[in-house]
Write a protein that holds these residues in place. Structure first.
Motif, PDB file in Angstrom:
ATOM      1  N   PRO A  55     -69.054 -16.146 -69.988  1.00  0.00           N
ATOM      2  CA  PRO A  55     -69.128 -17.122 -68.934  1.00  0.00           C
ATOM      3  C   PRO A  55     -70.240 -18.154 -69.147  1.00  0.00           C
ATOM      4  O   PRO A  55     -70.077 -19.288 -68.759  1.00  0.00           O
ATOM      5  CB  PRO A  55     -69.390 -16.306 -67.688  1.00  0.00           C
ATOM      6  N   ALA A  56     -71.327 -17.798 -69.775  1.00  0.00           N
ATOM      7  CA  ALA A  56     -72.442 -18.727 -69.905  1.00  0.00           C
ATOM      8  C   ALA A  56     -72.114 -19.927 -70.781  1.00  0.00           C
ATOM      9  O   ALA A  56     -72.810 -20.920 -70.752  1.00  0.00           O
ATOM     10  CB  ALA A  56     -73.662 -18.004 -70.453  1.00  0.00           C
ATOM     11  N   ALA A  57     -71.041 -19.865 -71.544  1.00  0.00           N
ATOM     12  CA  ALA A  57     -70.686 -20.969 -72.429  1.00  0.00           C
ATOM     13  C   ALA A  57     -70.373 -22.240 -71.652  1.00  0.00           C
ATOM     14  O   ALA A  57     -70.558 -23.332 -72.149  1.00  0.00           O
ATOM     15  CB  ALA A  57     -69.491 -20.587 -73.291  1.00  0.00           C
ATOM     16  N   ARG A  58     -69.898 -22.137 -70.423  1.00  0.00           N
ATOM     17  CA  ARG A  58     -69.548 -23.308 -69.630  1.00  0.00           C
ATOM     18  C   ARG A  58     -70.707 -23.792 -68.778  1.00  0.00           C
ATOM     19  O   ARG A  58     -70.577 -24.761 -68.057  1.00  0.00           O
ATOM     20  CB  ARG A  58     -68.362 -23.007 -68.728  1.00  0.00           C
ATOM     21  N   GLY A  59     -71.812 -23.129 -68.783  1.00  0.00           N
ATOM     22  CA  GLY A  59     -72.946 -23.546 -67.969  1.00  0.00           C
ATOM     23  C   GLY A  59     -73.669 -22.341 -67.415  1.00  0.00           C
ATOM     24  O   GLY A  59     -73.209 -21.219 -67.506  1.00  0.00           O
ATOM     25  N   ALA A  60     -74.786 -22.614 -66.824  1.00  0.00           N
ATOM     26  CA  ALA A  60     -75.624 -21.550 -66.289  1.00  0.00           C
ATOM     27  C   ALA A  60     -75.032 -20.977 -65.008  1.00  0.00           C
ATOM     28  O   ALA A  60     -74.303 -21.642 -64.283  1.00  0.00           O
ATOM     29  CB  ALA A  60     -77.016 -22.093 -66.013  1.00  0.00           C
ATOM     30  N   VAL A  61     -75.349 -19.720 -64.745  1.00  0.00           N
ATOM     31  CA  VAL A  61     -74.970 -19.103 -63.474  1.00  0.00           C
ATOM     32  C   VAL A  61     -75.656 -19.881 -62.369  1.00  0.00           C
ATOM     33  O   VAL A  61     -76.856 -20.152 -62.430  1.00  0.00           O
ATOM     34  CB  VAL A  61     -75.376 -17.615 -63.453  1.00  0.00           C
ATOM     35  N   THR A  62     -74.890 -20.250 -61.356  1.00  0.00           N
ATOM     36  CA  THR A  62     -75.449 -21.042 -60.272  1.00  0.00           C
ATOM     37  C   THR A  62     -75.688 -20.245 -58.998  1.00  0.00           C
ATOM     38  O   THR A  62     -76.304 -20.750 -58.083  1.00  0.00           O
ATOM     39  CB  THR A  62     -74.545 -22.251 -59.952  1.00  0.00           C
ATOM     40  N   GLY A 106     -71.263 -22.831 -64.089  1.00  0.00           N
ATOM     41  CA  GLY A 106     -70.754 -24.157 -64.411  1.00  0.00           C
ATOM     42  C   GLY A 106     -71.650 -25.218 -63.803  1.00  0.00           C
ATOM     43  O   GLY A 106     -72.780 -24.959 -63.402  1.00  0.00           O
ATOM     44  N   THR A 107     -71.124 -26.405 -63.719  1.00  0.00           N
ATOM     45  CA  THR A 107     -71.877 -27.521 -63.149  1.00  0.00           C
ATOM     46  C   THR A 107     -71.329 -27.834 -61.759  1.00  0.00           C
ATOM     47  O   THR A 107     -70.174 -27.506 -61.457  1.00  0.00           O
ATOM     48  CB  THR A 107     -71.753 -28.762 -64.057  1.00  0.00           C
TER      49      THR A 107
END
Length: 100
Positions: A1-8, A27-28
């Motif tokens: 999951p981290a490939a698309r962005g940081a945990v928000t 994600g973003t």
């Protein structure tokens, strides 16, 4: 999951099976998908959180997706939440076998 962005954020937590399951988003802003973490508590093997991106409608893709409540009953874990775009917001129901 981290490939698309940081945990928000972490959005829900439930006791399930021999441990816990948590949901969150990554994600973003405006393009966030659901991530599921499972913690299996085993005396001999110790403990470790594992992450997965669940499959299913309303959990990933364009827009913002979130599971905001979790409940375990027997061997089934149920989550409710939403997916949203600038034009709409739709409820999501997700079910999965409890992961140990």
């Amino acid at each position: 999951p981290a490939a698309r962005g940081a945990v928000t954020g972490v959005t829900a937590l439930a006791a399930a099976g021999s441990g816990f399951t948590a949901t969150g988003t990554y994600g973003t802003p405006g393009s966030q998908d659901v991530v599921i973490w499972t913690l299996a508590v085993r005396a001999a093997a110790g403990t470790a959180w594992t992450a997965a991106s669940p499959d299913g409608m309303g959990l990933a893709g364009p827009g913002t997706h979130a599971i905001t409540a979790l409940a375990g009953a027997g061997s089934t874990l149920t989550g409710v939440g939403y997916f949203a775009t600038p034009a709409t917001e739709v409820p999501t129901i997700w079910q999965s076998p409890v992961r140990n």
